[in-house]
Design an enzyme around this catalytic site. Structure first.
Site, PDB file in Angstrom:
ATOM      1  N   ARG A   1      -6.573  -7.143  -0.669  1.00 27.69           N
ATOM      2  CA  ARG A   1      -7.761  -6.824   0.134  1.00 27.69           C
ATOM      3  C   ARG A   1      -8.038  -7.886   1.189  1.00 27.69           C
ATOM      4  O   ARG A   1      -9.077  -7.845   1.830  1.00 27.69           O
ATOM      5  CB  ARG A   1      -8.991  -6.726  -0.763  1.00 27.69           C
ATOM      6  CG  ARG A   1      -8.968  -5.556  -1.717  1.00 27.69           C
ATOM      7  CD  ARG A   1     -10.097  -5.628  -2.715  1.00 27.69           C
ATOM      8  NE  ARG A   1     -10.392  -4.323  -3.300  1.00 27.69           N
ATOM      9  CZ  ARG A   1     -11.104  -4.162  -4.396  1.00 27.69           C
ATOM     10  NH1 ARG A   1     -11.572  -5.234  -5.025  1.00 27.69           N
ATOM     11  NH2 ARG A   1     -11.357  -2.959  -4.878  1.00 27.69           N
TER      12      ARG A   1
ATOM     13  N   ARG B   1     -30.338   0.427   3.331  1.00 28.62           N
ATOM     14  CA  ARG B   1     -29.161   1.138   2.801  1.00 28.62           C
ATOM     15  C   ARG B   1     -28.301   1.728   3.923  1.00 28.62           C
ATOM     16  O   ARG B   1     -27.578   2.700   3.717  1.00 28.62           O
ATOM     17  CB  ARG B   1     -29.610   2.255   1.839  1.00 28.62           C
ATOM     18  CG  ARG B   1     -30.113   1.719   0.494  1.00 28.62           C
ATOM     19  CD  ARG B   1     -30.633   2.817  -0.438  1.00 28.62           C
ATOM     20  NE  ARG B   1     -31.760   3.536   0.160  1.00 28.62           N
ATOM     21  CZ  ARG B   1     -33.000   3.044   0.243  1.00 28.62           C
ATOM     22  NH1 ARG B   1     -33.246   1.802  -0.179  1.00 28.62           N
ATOM     23  NH2 ARG B   1     -33.991   3.742   0.762  1.00 28.62           N
TER      24      ARG B   1
ATOM     25  N   THR C   1       0.853  -1.190   0.000  1.00 27.84           N
ATOM     26  CA  THR C   1       0.000   0.000   0.000  1.00 27.84           C
ATOM     27  C   THR C   1       0.890   1.241   0.000  1.00 27.84           C
ATOM     28  O   THR C   1       1.751   1.388   0.864  1.00 27.84           O
ATOM     29  CB  THR C   1      -0.898  -0.003   1.246  1.00 27.84           C
ATOM     30  OG1 THR C   1      -1.679  -1.197   1.230  1.00 27.84           O
ATOM     31  CG2 THR C   1      -1.810   1.217   1.263  1.00 27.84           C
TER      32      THR C   1
ATOM     33  N   CYS D   1      -3.023  -1.482   8.790  1.00 26.97           N
ATOM     34  CA  CYS D   1      -3.591  -0.826   7.598  1.00 26.97           C
ATOM     35  C   CYS D   1      -4.558   0.307   7.922  1.00 26.97           C
ATOM     36  O   CYS D   1      -4.328   1.449   7.555  1.00 26.97           O
ATOM     37  CB  CYS D   1      -4.303  -1.866   6.764  1.00 26.97           C
ATOM     38  SG  CYS D   1      -3.183  -3.146   6.255  1.00 26.97           S
TER      39      CYS D   1
ATOM     40  N   TYR E   1      -4.929  -6.928  17.651  1.00 26.78           N
ATOM     41  CA  TYR E   1      -5.667  -5.718  17.242  1.00 26.78           C
ATOM     42  C   TYR E   1      -7.106  -6.028  16.881  1.00 26.78           C
ATOM     43  O   TYR E   1      -7.964  -5.141  16.868  1.00 26.78           O
ATOM     44  CB  TYR E   1      -4.945  -5.004  16.102  1.00 26.78           C
ATOM     45  CG  TYR E   1      -5.110  -5.615  14.727  1.00 26.78           C
ATOM     46  CD1 TYR E   1      -4.188  -6.544  14.246  1.00 26.78           C
ATOM     47  CD2 TYR E   1      -6.162  -5.267  13.895  1.00 26.78           C
ATOM     48  CE1 TYR E   1      -4.325  -7.104  12.990  1.00 26.78           C
ATOM     49  CE2 TYR E   1      -6.318  -5.828  12.632  1.00 26.78           C
ATOM     50  CZ  TYR E   1      -5.387  -6.743  12.184  1.00 26.78           C
ATOM     51  OH  TYR E   1      -5.526  -7.305  10.937  1.00 26.78           O
ATOM     52  N   LYS E   2      -7.390  -7.343  16.606  1.00 22.11           N
ATOM     53  CA  LYS E   2      -8.770  -7.728  16.338  1.00 22.11           C
ATOM     54  C   LYS E   2      -8.924  -9.198  16.662  1.00 22.11           C
ATOM     55  O   LYS E   2      -7.932  -9.906  16.906  1.00 22.11           O
ATOM     56  CB  LYS E   2      -9.188  -7.432  14.898  1.00 22.11           C
ATOM     57  CG  LYS E   2      -8.615  -8.355  13.849  1.00 22.11           C
ATOM     58  CD  LYS E   2      -9.268  -8.061  12.496  1.00 22.11           C
ATOM     59  CE  LYS E   2      -8.836  -9.050  11.442  1.00 22.11           C
ATOM     60  NZ  LYS E   2      -9.472  -8.791  10.134  1.00 22.11           N
TER      61      LYS E   2
ATOM     62  N   ARG F   1     -13.438   2.705   5.802  1.00 23.73           N
ATOM     63  CA  ARG F   1     -13.664   1.890   7.007  1.00 23.73           C
ATOM     64  C   ARG F   1     -13.276   2.684   8.261  1.00 23.73           C
ATOM     65  O   ARG F   1     -14.005   2.679   9.264  1.00 23.73           O
ATOM     66  CB  ARG F   1     -12.853   0.610   6.908  1.00 23.73           C
ATOM     67  CG  ARG F   1     -13.222  -0.452   7.932  1.00 23.73           C
ATOM     68  CD  ARG F   1     -12.824  -1.807   7.430  1.00 23.73           C
ATOM     69  NE  ARG F   1     -12.971  -2.874   8.385  1.00 23.73           N
ATOM     70  CZ  ARG F   1     -14.109  -3.522   8.637  1.00 23.73           C
ATOM     71  NH1 ARG F   1     -15.218  -3.151   8.024  1.00 23.73           N
ATOM     72  NH2 ARG F   1     -14.159  -4.521   9.501  1.00 23.73           N
TER      73      ARG F   1
ATOM     74  N   LYS G   1      -7.230   1.773  -3.186  1.00 22.50           N
ATOM     75  CA  LYS G   1      -6.855   1.013  -1.986  1.00 22.50           C
ATOM     76  C   LYS G   1      -6.980   1.894  -0.745  1.00 22.50           C
ATOM     77  O   LYS G   1      -7.533   1.493   0.285  1.00 22.50           O
ATOM     78  CB  LYS G   1      -5.419   0.511  -2.110  1.00 22.50           C
ATOM     79  CG  LYS G   1      -4.860  -0.106  -0.826  1.00 22.50           C
ATOM     80  CD  LYS G   1      -5.616  -1.338  -0.386  1.00 22.50           C
ATOM     81  CE  LYS G   1      -5.032  -1.940   0.871  1.00 22.50           C
ATOM     82  NZ  LYS G   1      -5.761  -3.163   1.322  1.00 22.50           N
TER      83      LYS G   1
ATOM     84  N   ARG H   1       0.053  -5.309  15.901  1.00 26.47           N
ATOM     85  CA  ARG H   1       0.491  -4.019  15.369  1.00 26.47           C
ATOM     86  C   ARG H   1      -0.588  -2.947  15.541  1.00 26.47           C
ATOM     87  O   ARG H   1      -1.744  -3.172  15.218  1.00 26.47           O
ATOM     88  CB  ARG H   1       0.864  -4.158  13.884  1.00 26.47           C
ATOM     89  CG  ARG H   1       2.200  -4.846  13.663  1.00 26.47           C
ATOM     90  CD  ARG H   1       2.493  -5.021  12.201  1.00 26.47           C
ATOM     91  NE  ARG H   1       1.640  -6.033  11.582  1.00 26.47           N
ATOM     92  CZ  ARG H   1       1.762  -6.384  10.301  1.00 26.47           C
ATOM     93  NH1 ARG H   1       2.643  -5.781   9.521  1.00 26.47           N
ATOM     94  NH2 ARG H   1       0.972  -7.317   9.790  1.00 26.47           N
TER      95      ARG H   1
HETATM   96  N1  SAJ Z   1     -12.893  -2.309  14.027  1.00 27.75           N
HETATM   97  C1  SAJ Z   1     -13.833  -1.654  14.826  1.00 27.75           C
HETATM   98  N2  SAJ Z   1     -15.141  -1.627  14.437  1.00 27.75           N
HETATM   99  C2  SAJ Z   1     -15.553  -2.207  13.267  1.00 27.75           C
HETATM  100  C3  SAJ Z   1     -14.580  -2.872  12.463  1.00 27.75           C
HETATM  101  C4  SAJ Z   1     -13.262  -2.905  12.857  1.00 27.75           C
HETATM  102  O1  SAJ Z   1     -13.497  -1.120  15.888  1.00 27.75           O
HETATM  103  O2  SAJ Z   1     -16.752  -2.171  12.972  1.00 27.75           O
HETATM  104  C5  SAJ Z   1     -11.481  -2.303  14.418  1.00 27.75           C
HETATM  105  C6  SAJ Z   1     -10.911  -3.703  14.594  1.00 27.75           C
HETATM  106  O3  SAJ Z   1     -11.120  -4.184  15.927  1.00 27.75           O
HETATM  107  C7  SAJ Z   1      -9.418  -3.466  14.306  1.00 27.75           C
HETATM  108  C8  SAJ Z   1      -9.439  -2.359  13.263  1.00 27.75           C
HETATM  109  O4  SAJ Z   1     -10.725  -1.723  13.369  1.00 27.75           O
HETATM  110  O5  SAJ Z   1      -8.762  -2.997  15.472  1.00 27.75           O
HETATM  111  C9  SAJ Z   1      -9.217  -2.864  11.831  1.00 27.75           C
HETATM  112  O6  SAJ Z   1     -10.130  -3.901  11.650  1.00 27.75           O
HETATM  113  P1  SAJ Z   1     -10.424  -4.516  10.174  1.00 27.75           P
HETATM  114  O7  SAJ Z   1     -11.516  -5.492  10.304  1.00 27.75           O
HETATM  115  O8  SAJ Z   1     -10.584  -3.426   9.207  1.00 27.75           O
HETATM  116  O9  SAJ Z   1      -9.124  -5.349   9.917  1.00 27.75           O
HETATM  117  P2  SAJ Z   1      -7.889  -5.377   8.928  1.00 27.75           P
HETATM  118  O10 SAJ Z   1      -7.066  -4.149   9.102  1.00 27.75           O
HETATM  119  O11 SAJ Z   1      -7.295  -6.693   9.222  1.00 27.75           O
HETATM  120  O12 SAJ Z   1      -8.446  -5.448   7.381  1.00 27.75           O
HETATM  121  C10 SAJ Z   1      -8.657  -4.319   6.612  1.00 27.75           C
HETATM  122  C11 SAJ Z   1      -9.657  -4.736   5.531  1.00 27.75           C
HETATM  123  N3  SAJ Z   1     -10.073  -3.564   4.795  1.00 27.75           N
HETATM  124  C12 SAJ Z   1     -11.413  -3.303   4.713  1.00 27.75           C
HETATM  125  O13 SAJ Z   1     -12.243  -4.016   5.275  1.00 27.75           O
HETATM  126  C13 SAJ Z   1     -11.823  -2.119   3.897  1.00 27.75           C
HETATM  127  C14 SAJ Z   1      -9.006  -5.721   4.595  1.00 27.75           C
HETATM  128  O14 SAJ Z   1      -9.880  -6.023   3.523  1.00 27.75           O
HETATM  129  C15 SAJ Z   1      -7.722  -5.141   4.037  1.00 27.75           C
HETATM  130  O15 SAJ Z   1      -7.085  -6.044   3.141  1.00 27.75           O
HETATM  131  C16 SAJ Z   1      -6.787  -4.835   5.185  1.00 27.75           C
HETATM  132  O16 SAJ Z   1      -7.426  -3.860   6.027  1.00 27.75           O
HETATM  133  C17 SAJ Z   1      -5.496  -4.303   4.615  1.00 27.75           C
HETATM  134  O17 SAJ Z   1      -4.507  -5.069   4.737  1.00 27.75           O
HETATM  135  O18 SAJ Z   1      -5.514  -3.232   4.011  1.00 27.75           O
END
Ligand code: SAJ
Length: 435
Positions: free
Chosen positions: A167, A259, A135, A273, A328-329, A226, A219, A336
């Protein structure tokens, strides 16, 4: 590109016996390794990483992943995949190196992408394809990468170059890499065609062509979308607490609208990310306001969580607080940018004895402990990470171990009635009932 004493630039020396292969993937991390293994189903692939211990581990089948499907795929392609620390001479190169943010300037650190490109440059031949998956800020592929590759003496009309963002969401990487649609931004039509042909050997989703800058921007706006929507959910939670409304029930009801798709509030936004990518837009513009404000909202959540914890421990000076989750999740081992780091530091600065339990994480700023040890004598449990295991914790057993059976659920993960029946005071971020 090396610079000698006279200041003249010279390409790094490349051993003339560079491994010959079809595909060379540079960077064997969370995205690079699965990408290399998927490509190895149809091609001979050499994976390159500068981290010798990582290469050694991969070569022995000890993969740095907690996803069984990746281990299984590795076993299927051991005949067409090998890992090493030196560049291979390939027809297709895929750069999947990290792009963190510089700590001193908050600007994208592209040094790993540049170093990988410089490794490719001496082995680049006419008609080779170079794909950047890392990215990067818009313009990086056509400027930094293309000009570095032209150090080979080839003009950008003589090789193929594209940007194609990944993604995949960690935890289900291979499924997403195969089934998600992909974008390929080529510097010319032949580059788009070459990149589409490469990905169609293992991607079942649609592979759509465009130009590099649009693909780079797409990207970034995916992840920024998000981050902004998570910030909106977090702000809804803060307002709901003031109004005495349960934000989770309100979001569930609102999302029944055909929607509307409101995200979920949490203790902060982690990962390599989502908290990082919006900066790659912000650093190139003075027009971003919502993007930067969303980052501020998400980065303020750990402080909000600590304020709630302080009320729940009644400002006890020698309190013990047990954090459940460092990742982180949920259901990943990656820490990270995890919000748990800020929680540890903020609570420690308040004189709180901080304990940690995370079944997926072995090392952190506070040593993770087995559950019983982390809970014994604790005054407050905090659900920080939405690991599936935490849904089935037994509150009755935990209540017996604790000094005061209090739990603060920042993810609305627990069965509130079950925990209250077991004697816990239950607080939930955004529930409108928390003290
Ligand atoms: N989180 C919330 N509330 C939500 C969703 C997530 O607090 O409703 C938090 C999670 O706990 C986490 C952070 O946000 O700490 C990121 O969570 P994530 O589910 O977005 O996880 P990533 O970073 O593993 O994945 C994202 C994804 N991007 C999108 O959904 C648009 C993934 O498709 C990407 O490939 C990835 O980033 C990336 O590598 O870019």
């Amino acid at each position: 590109m090396k610079t000698d004493q006279s200041g003249a630039k010279s390409a790094p020396e490349v051993s003339t016996d560079a491994t010959q292969t079809d595909v060379c993937v540079l960077g064997l991390g969370h995205v690079g390794l699965p990408t290399a293994l998927l490509a190895a189903q149809e091609h001979d692939v050499v994976g390159v990483d500068i981290d010798q211990p990582r290469v050694d581990a991969i070569e022995t089948g000890d993969l740095p992943t907690d996803e069984d499907a990746i281990d299984q795929l590795y076993q299927e392609v051991t005949g067409t995949f090998q890992a090493q620390t030196t560049i291979a001479d390939a027809d297709t190169y895929v750069v999947v190196t990290p792009t963190p943010v510089r700590t001193d300037s908050d600007v994208a650190d592209l040094s790993y992408v540049e170093a990988a490109t410089e490794m490719i440059e001496p082995t680049l031949s006419a008609e080779d394809l170079v794909i950047v998956e890392s990215t990067v800020p818009p313009g990086t592929t056509e400027r930094l990468v293309a000009s570095t590759l032209e150090g080979s003496g080839l003009s950008r009309a003589e090789f193929h170059l594209a940007f194609s963002p990944e993604r995949a969401s960690p935890g289900d990487t291979l499924t997403e890499m195969v089934h998600n649609d992909r974008i390929v931004g080529g510097i010319d039509a032949a580059s788009v065609d070459a990149a589409v042909d490469f990905y169609e050997t293992f991607v079942e989703g649609e592979v759509r062509g465009t130009v590099p800058r649009t693909a780079e921007f797409a990207k970034l706006i995916e992840n920024t979308f998000r981050d902004v929507n998570i910030a909106l959910a977090n702000e809804f939670a803060l307002v709901a607490e003031e109004l005495g409304v349960d934000v989770h029930e309100a979001i569930d009801l609102a999302n029944e609208h055909p929607r509307v798709g409101i995200h979920r509030p949490g203790p902060g936004v982690g990962g390599h990310c989502i908290p990082v990518d919006p900066n790659f837009i912000s650093q190139h513009t003075t027009s971003d306001r919502l993007i930067s404000l969303a980052r501020e909202v998400n980065d303020s959540m750990p402080a909000h969580v600590v304020q709630s914890i302080e009320r729940l421990i009644d400002d006890e000076t020698d309190a013990t607080v047990t954090l459940l989750g460092a990742a982180y999740k949920g259901d990943v081992e990656d820490t990270r940018e995890t919000p748990t780091a800020a929680l540890v530091d903020l609570l420690t600065n308040l004189g709180v004895d901080v304990r940690l339990h995370d079944p997926h994480v072995e090392t952190f700023s506070v040593d993770p402990q087995p559950l019983a040890d982390a809970v014994t004598g604790s005054d407050c449990l905090v659900v920080v990470t939405d690991h599936t295991e935490f849904e089935s914790l037994d509150p009755a057993t935990l209540a017996e171990e604790m000094d005061t059976p209090v739990v603060y659920d920042t993810r609305c993960l627990l069965d509130r009635e079950r925990w209250e029946t077991a004697g816990f005071e239950v607080a939930v971020l955004g529930d409108g009932r928390t003290r």
